[in-house]
Design an enzyme around this catalytic site. Structure first.
Site, PDB file in Angstrom:
ATOM      1  N   GLU A 203     -40.565   4.056  62.313  1.00 54.07           N
ATOM      2  CA  GLU A 203     -39.708   5.256  62.270  1.00 54.07           C
ATOM      3  C   GLU A 203     -40.022   6.137  63.467  1.00 54.07           C
ATOM      4  O   GLU A 203     -39.187   6.919  63.919  1.00 54.07           O
ATOM      5  CB  GLU A 203     -39.981   6.059  61.003  1.00 54.07           C
ATOM      6  N   ASP A 279     -30.673   5.130  52.484  1.00 59.14           N
ATOM      7  CA  ASP A 279     -31.931   5.879  52.565  1.00 59.14           C
ATOM      8  C   ASP A 279     -31.911   7.068  51.593  1.00 59.14           C
ATOM      9  O   ASP A 279     -32.588   7.046  50.582  1.00 59.14           O
ATOM     10  CB  ASP A 279     -32.207   6.354  53.998  1.00 59.14           C
TER      11      ASP A 279
HETATM   12  P1  IMP Z   1     -38.840  10.360  45.745  1.00 59.61           P
HETATM   13  O1  IMP Z   1     -39.940   9.402  46.112  1.00 59.61           O
HETATM   14  O2  IMP Z   1     -37.935   9.823  44.687  1.00 59.61           O
HETATM   15  O3  IMP Z   1     -39.382  11.727  45.405  1.00 59.61           O
HETATM   16  O4  IMP Z   1     -37.885  10.514  47.027  1.00 59.61           O
HETATM   17  C1  IMP Z   1     -38.155  11.375  48.097  1.00 59.61           C
HETATM   18  C2  IMP Z   1     -39.347  10.890  48.925  1.00 59.61           C
HETATM   19  O5  IMP Z   1     -38.999   9.682  49.619  1.00 59.61           O
HETATM   20  C3  IMP Z   1     -39.746  11.841  50.070  1.00 59.61           C
HETATM   21  O6  IMP Z   1     -40.610  12.842  49.608  1.00 59.61           O
HETATM   22  C4  IMP Z   1     -40.444  10.898  51.046  1.00 59.61           C
HETATM   23  O7  IMP Z   1     -41.768  10.659  50.681  1.00 59.61           O
HETATM   24  C5  IMP Z   1     -39.670   9.609  50.872  1.00 59.61           C
HETATM   25  N1  IMP Z   1     -38.633   9.458  51.924  1.00 59.61           N
HETATM   26  C6  IMP Z   1     -37.319   9.693  51.831  1.00 59.61           C
HETATM   27  N2  IMP Z   1     -36.702   9.426  53.014  1.00 59.61           N
HETATM   28  C7  IMP Z   1     -37.663   9.015  53.847  1.00 59.61           C
HETATM   29  C8  IMP Z   1     -37.657   8.576  55.204  1.00 59.61           C
HETATM   30  O8  IMP Z   1     -36.628   8.513  55.907  1.00 59.61           O
HETATM   31  N3  IMP Z   1     -38.866   8.240  55.725  1.00 59.61           N
HETATM   32  C9  IMP Z   1     -40.017   8.279  55.024  1.00 59.61           C
HETATM   33  N4  IMP Z   1     -40.051   8.661  53.744  1.00 59.61           N
HETATM   34  C10 IMP Z   1     -38.893   9.025  53.160  1.00 59.61           C
HETATM   35 ZN    ZN Z   2     -36.590   5.563  53.469  1.00 58.71          ZN
END
Ligand code: IMP
Ligand code: ZN
Length: 345
Positions: A203, A279
């Site tokens: 990334e 994403d």
């Molecule tokens: P959750 O895990 O369901 O809370 O979704 C949100 C989390 O996904 C964020 O807090 C990040 O840790 C991760 N996340 C979402 N998009 C990205 C990305 O593009 N790169 C890295 N981590 C991501």
């Molecule tokens: Zn992701």
């Protein structure tokens, strides 16, 4: 048929979607109301509504994107909120013609990681049942790279306890923190428990980590791949690890300059195994249909090849072989229908 309509009707597989990044505005407002009913005032992190849902055409820095997650997490600290999110997100993908969905989420202490995962799974299964076979859902548990190795090991253990609904482990979070190599014991345990690995990859420019993910960890899928210089691209091309492509996320999060510059152009030319994905469809105001239509337009991909791209993603799913066979049957039966309606307009 217009490409947007074609992509909307296309049966689709979504392989890279973060649960809390996939919340649309309606759900966000529901969460705010729920929070206010219990606490009167919104939490500070979530009180500035202008930071939500980045509109198509706008961009934010990666750090600003992570502020959005902080705001969302401040509203999803109850089991009721988690259930609403999980059900609404499945509904959103189903409405967009997604037939197989692998969601991923980072376990939170709500009230414990194991209970958070249980709440998410119960809500996802309820939503899946409601759609009576129209959408198959599986879960991947995310290891936040900012967290400890102990937390990562706990996440792997919870993933193993919840197989086969949980199919694998993800590595995500702010890519400027730590390194996949710090978590070797978690990867070893995941392999031992027969869990698949879907790893956020390149990334930012991080050559050593990227080479490790491809050559040593041998991830089952990798996500993004925006910075593949210094031998990384050669390693990827050789390994042929399926790559999750998230064009809007990369452009709106400023990892890639614009859609015309996206590395998917080159990978598509090389027939590399790619899975078009969203994403964070809430944060980046997109849908999987939109991502397919955008790819079709920018790369000038004809409709039959878009169909092939969607069909090929079935090869990359983590669920059992029976699910793959079932999906191929659905795609084959819908192919004729879609081709006929494409002819008639
Ligand atoms: P959750 O895990 O369901 O809370 O979704 C949100 C989390 O996904 C964020 O807090 C990040 O840790 C991760 N996340 C979402 N998009 C990205 C990305 O593009 N790169 C890295 N981590 C991501
Ligand atoms: Zn992701």
């Amino acid at each position: 048929m217009d490409i947007r309509e074609f992509c909307r009707r296309l049966p689709k597989v979504e392989l890279h979607a973060h649960l809390n990044g996939s919340i649309d505005n309606d759900t966000l407002y529901k969460l705010m109301d729920l929070y206010k009913a219990k606490h009167e005032e919104l939490p500070l992190e979530a009180s500035d509504k202008s930071i939500y849902a980045i509109k198509q055409g706008e961009t934010r820095t990666l750090a600003q994107c992570f502020d959005v997650f902080r705001a969302i997490h401040a509203l999803t600290g109850s089991e009721e909120a988690i259930s609403i999110v999980a059900k609404d997100v499945v509904q959103g993908f189903a409405n967009d013609g997604v037939r197989y969905l692998e969601l991923r989420t980072t376990p939170k202490d709500t009230p414990t990681s194991a209970e958070y995962v249980r709440t998410v799974i119960d809500a996802l299964k309820t939503a899946q049942d409601k759609h009576q076979g129209a959408i198959v859902v599986r879960l991947i548990l995310s290891i936040d790279r900012r967290g400890s190795v102990e937390k990562a090991l706990e996440t792997v253990r919870i993933a193993a306890q919840n197989k086969p609904f949980v199919v694998g482990v993800d590595f995500s979070g702010d890519p400027t923190h730590k390194d996949a190599r710090d978590f070797q014991s978690a990867w070893d345990l995941a392999r031992q428990k027969d869990l698949k690995l879907a790893i956020h990859f390149a990334e930012i420019k991080n050559t050593e980590e990227s080479l490790y993910i491809v050559n040593e960890l041998k991830a089952d899928r990798i996500g993004h791949g925006c910075f593949m210089q210094d031998g990384v691209e050669d390693a990827v091309l050789k390994a042929q690890i399926p790559l999750e492509i998230c064009m809007s996320s990369n452009v709106m999060g400023q990892s890639v300059k614009d859609y015309d510059d996206h590395h998917f152009h080159d990978l598509y030319e090389k027939d590399y195994p790619c899975a078009i994905s969203t994403d964070d469809m809430g944060v980046f105001s997109t849908t999987l249909s939109h991502e397919y239509a955008m790819a079709a337009r920018k790369l000038d991909i004809p409709q039959p090849r878009i169909w092939d791209l969607s069909y090929r993603t079935i090869d990359f799913i983590f669920a059992e072989v029976e699910v793959k066979d079932q999906l191929r049957e659905i795609w084959n039966s819908e192919k004729v229908l879609l081709a006929n309606s494409a002819k008639t307009g």
